[in-house]
Enzyme design. Structure first.
Site, PDB file in Angstrom:
ATOM      1  N   SER A 142       0.841  -1.193   0.000  1.00 33.25           N
ATOM      2  CA  SER A 142       0.000   0.000   0.000  1.00 33.25           C
ATOM      3  C   SER A 142       0.876   1.243   0.000  1.00 33.25           C
ATOM      4  O   SER A 142       2.019   1.214   0.473  1.00 33.25           O
ATOM      5  CB  SER A 142      -0.905   0.023   1.235  1.00 33.25           C
ATOM      6  OG  SER A 142      -1.568   1.269   1.378  1.00 33.25           O
ATOM      7  N   TYR A 155      -1.671  -0.610  10.550  1.00 36.17           N
ATOM      8  CA  TYR A 155      -1.851  -1.129   9.189  1.00 36.17           C
ATOM      9  C   TYR A 155      -0.714  -0.640   8.294  1.00 36.17           C
ATOM     10  O   TYR A 155      -0.143  -1.413   7.508  1.00 36.17           O
ATOM     11  CB  TYR A 155      -3.200  -0.674   8.649  1.00 36.17           C
ATOM     12  CG  TYR A 155      -3.475  -1.063   7.217  1.00 36.17           C
ATOM     13  CD1 TYR A 155      -4.004  -2.309   6.905  1.00 36.17           C
ATOM     14  CD2 TYR A 155      -3.223  -0.174   6.168  1.00 36.17           C
ATOM     15  CE1 TYR A 155      -4.264  -2.668   5.588  1.00 36.17           C
ATOM     16  CE2 TYR A 155      -3.481  -0.521   4.860  1.00 36.17           C
ATOM     17  CZ  TYR A 155      -4.001  -1.768   4.563  1.00 36.17           C
ATOM     18  OH  TYR A 155      -4.260  -2.112   3.258  1.00 36.17           O
ATOM     19  N   LYS A 159       2.173  -2.909   6.176  1.00 32.84           N
ATOM     20  CA  LYS A 159       2.397  -2.840   4.739  1.00 32.84           C
ATOM     21  C   LYS A 159       3.839  -2.448   4.418  1.00 32.84           C
ATOM     22  O   LYS A 159       4.382  -2.837   3.380  1.00 32.84           O
ATOM     23  CB  LYS A 159       1.411  -1.858   4.107  1.00 32.84           C
ATOM     24  CG  LYS A 159      -0.034  -2.368   4.107  1.00 32.84           C
ATOM     25  CD  LYS A 159      -0.174  -3.664   3.318  1.00 32.84           C
ATOM     26  CE  LYS A 159      -1.606  -4.149   3.226  1.00 32.84           C
ATOM     27  NZ  LYS A 159      -1.764  -5.358   2.376  1.00 32.84           N
TER      28      LYS A 159
END
Length: 251
Positions: A142, A155, A159
């Protein structure tokens, strides 16, 4: 589904990034095995691809369960006889807010799903790809791997870990004639991201970071995956390609 932002109507595609990847790979000749925790998602994806006369099968798989991952691999071998390409498109985020507010349970869930599971799938599938003479493994990271978000910090870190995993895997996978790369999607208009893209103020703040001044689509991510899986990318390994409308992507 449609949402109204600043008196403008935006369409949120029903297609996820994973569904788009499956569709584009199948359109380019791949035999595709899809999986999801939800039976309805598996069935809808199979129905969609089958309606295009594409070669597809699917099975329910809760990727955090070892027996489900084993079944996914076995079903793929049973249906198609081998594996040449693995796309690690898994991710979840139960924690929103400042990173130090992330609970231990949420942290563990994020890293188990977003980092540990892709590694274990790669570990199990790589020997099968080697048996076929080689192939390609692709991770979906991401843009927040490069530009951590203040509201999804854990998160973002998970990533970022995938960027390192791709690099770390290169020596061993190269010896197995397997290329390993990743894509880092930017702000893609999907149901998963609607909490951000459909919010009036956050949406505008994100658009201000995107030189192309628009959100991406799942199909735009899928095309890059197809390229990385193809022979056109046969001299590319250990790389992460950002699909983010020009957003900055450096650590």
């Amino acid at each position: 589904m449609y949402v109204l932002v600043k008196e403008r109507t935006f369409h949120i595609p029903k297609t996820t990034i994973g569904q788009a990847i499956a569709t584009h790979l199948a359109k380019n000749g791949a035999k595709v095995m899809v999986s999801s925790r939800k039976q309805s998602q598996v069935e809808s994806t199979i129905e969609k691809l089958a309606s295009m006369n594409l070669d597809v099968a699917g099975t329910v798989c809760h990727v955090n369960k070892a027996e489900d991952r084993k079944n996914l691999i076995q079903e793929t071998l049973k249906k198609f006889g081998g594996i040449d390409i693995l796309v690690n498109n898994v991710g979840m985020n139960p924690a929103f807010g400042p990173i130090l507010d992330t609970t231990e349970d949420a942290w563990d869930k994020i890293f188990e799903t977003n980092v540990k599971v892709p590694f274990l799938l790669t570990k199990d599938v790589a020997p099968l790809i080697e048996e076929r003479g080689g192939g390609s493994i692709i991770f979906v990271s991401s843009i927040v791997a490069y530009q951590p978000s203040a509201v999804i910090g854990a998160y973002s870190v998970s990533k970022t870990a995938l960027l390192g995993m791709v690099k770390a895997l290169v020596p061993q996978l190269t010896a197995m004639n397997i290329r390993v790369n990743a894509i880092a999607p930017g702000f893609i208009r999907t149901n998963f991201s609607k909490a951000l893209t459909a919010n009036e103020y956050m949406s505008q703040a994100m658009l201000d970071l995107i030189p192309m001044n628009r959100f991406g689509t799942p199909d735009e991510c899928a095309g890059t995956v197809v390229f990385l899986a193809s022979d056109d990318a046969r001299y590319i390994t250990g790389e992460t390609i950002t699909v983010a409308g020009g957003m900055m992507s450096s650590l």
